[in-house]
Design an enzyme around this catalytic site. Structure first.
Site, short mmCIF file in Angstrom:
data_model
loop_
_atom_site.label_atom_id
_atom_site.label_comp_id
_atom_site.label_asym_id
_atom_site.label_seq_id
_atom_site.Cartn_x
_atom_site.Cartn_y
_atom_site.Cartn_z
N SER A 1 71.02 8.50 42.03
CA SER A 1 71.83 9.27 42.98
C SER A 1 71.96 8.43 44.25
CB SER A 1 71.17 10.61 43.30
OG SER A 1 70.04 10.42 44.13
N GLY B 1 62.64 -0.08 31.70
CA GLY B 1 63.98 -0.66 31.80
C GLY B 1 64.64 -0.26 33.10
N ASN C 1 65.21 -12.31 32.59
CA ASN C 1 66.20 -11.84 31.62
C ASN C 1 66.80 -12.97 30.79
OD1 ASN C 1 66.29 -8.93 32.15
ND2 ASN C 1 67.03 -9.54 34.17
N TYR D 1 58.85 -12.58 35.14
CA TYR D 1 59.77 -11.75 34.36
C TYR D 1 61.18 -12.31 34.46
CZ TYR D 1 61.59 -7.46 32.33
OH TYR D 1 62.20 -6.55 31.51
N SER E 1 65.84 -2.91 30.00
CA SER E 1 64.96 -3.94 29.45
C SER E 1 64.12 -3.49 28.27
CB SER E 1 64.06 -4.49 30.56
OG SER E 1 64.81 -5.29 31.45
#
Length: 359
Positions: free
Chosen positions: A340, A314, A180, A178, A83
């Site tokens: 991981s 991000g 996208n 928020y 982001s």
């Protein structure tokens, strides 16, 4: 604590399952390294960090670039910046506003007829107050959920259609959330106004002038070219390399690949006033009562110690990043972590690093 910092640490946990500072105050590299080591011990395959503190500059890292290998994370490694892409997109929109090509308080309908509710303005997209449904909320991004669609090529129109198939989540301008989809729409707006691709506009207006030679816009390319660390996740109980995937699912909201050095150059130039005219520079960091922690493509956060930091985090599958600076640009930090299969919480280490740098 800033609302976005709370959201950022939550995003980091999910992914891996103000005041200026006197520049004579030295950053304790031992404390920073301990924080990075804590992150790799609990949740990350590897991390890299670039720090500027007055005249002091250094890089640090922890973990390895690949599972079961000893090669360390490259300190100049490329990574999916997620982001942080939004700040690049907002910069282009604000440049167009400064050129008289875009009016921030005009309805999006003026530039993209028929795509979204006619009450939604350009500013509301930039400031995350459009009320639109976030298209990525309809998709799964854990390694298990993302595996079936990781190589799919999405068109921006498909992403917008996912959003507009749902009702507005709030009346435009009344609530920060928020989203996208807002920045997919802004990238489409850039294309409509300029007559060229969003990628080309970012390249011509930001990457080339600043010589960000290690920053790329993948255009659906699934790989990361150049030195980079790998990320991992669990799919059906087995460890899978999750480094490669098609970032078109985020497009103008989150598909840039960069380095800590390039991000440092970009944010120093942007917040130093080199990319925008004064009127648009003021808009960049202006928050509102509805959106108290977000300007126009930029977070204005407060750490627990009271220090104000500007920048953007991000979080995309396999990668977590942030780029933050103090208001006077004397303290800056750019960070990337690769996931991981660990299930620990990276938040304490993350805050230890930020606190030592900015407090």
């Amino acid at each position: 604590m800033g609302t976005r910092l709370l959201a950022t640490t939550a995003a980091l946990s999910l992914l891996f399952t103000g005041t200026a500072v006197a520049d004579e105050q030295q950053v304790d590299r031992r404390i920073v390294q301990e924080g990075l080591d804590q992150i790799t011990a609990t949740a990350a395959q590897g991390v890299q960090l670039r720090v500027t503190a007055g005249r002091e500059r250094f890089t640090a890292r922890s973990g390895t670039a690949e599972l079961d290998r000893t090669r360390p994370v490259p300190v100049n490694g490329r990574f999916r910046a997620g982001s942080i892409t939004k700040t690049f997109t907002s910069t282009v929109v604000l440049q167009l506003a400064g050129e008289g090509e875009v009016e921030l308080d005009a309805p999006v309908e003026r530039y993209l007829p028929g795509l979204v509710d006619s009450r939604i303005t350009v500013r509301q997209l930039l400031q995350m107050t459009s009320g639109l449904f976030n298209h990525t909320d309809a998709l799964g991004f854990s390694p298990q959920e993302f595996e079936p669609i990781r190589y799919r090529q999405w068109s921006p129109q498909e992403l917008v259609a996912i959003s507009t198939s749902r009702p507005l989540q709030a009346e435009p301008g009344t609530k920060y959330e928020y989203n996208n989809t807002n920045y997919v729409l802004l990238a489409l707006l850039v294309e409509a106004v300029t007559g060229r691709s969003w990628e080309r506009s970012v390249e011509q207006r930001i990457l080339r002038p600043l010589r960000l030679d290690d920053t790329t816009l993948p255009r659906g390319n699934t790989g990361i070219h150049g030195p980079h660390a790998h990320s991992y996740g669990l799919v059906d109980g087995r460890t899978v390399d999750t480094t490669r995937w098609n970032p078109s699912v985020f497009w103008g909201a989150g598909d840039i690949i960069s380095t800590t050095a390039d991000l440092d150059t970009f944010f120093a130039a942007l917040l130093g006033g080199d990319l925008l005219k004064p009127a648009q520079q003021a808009e960049l960091t202006r928050t509102t009562a509805v959106s108290p922690g977000y300007g126009l493509g930029l977070f204005v956060d407060t750490l627990p110690c009271g220090a104000t930091i500007l920048g953007h985090p991000g979080s995309v599958p396999g990668f977590a990043s942030y780029a933050y600076t103090s208001a006077d640009l004397q303290r800056r930090a750019e960070f990337s972590a690769t996931a991981s299969t660990g299930t620990g919480d990276p938040t304490p280490g993350y805050f230890q690093v930020l606190t030592e740098i900015f407090c």
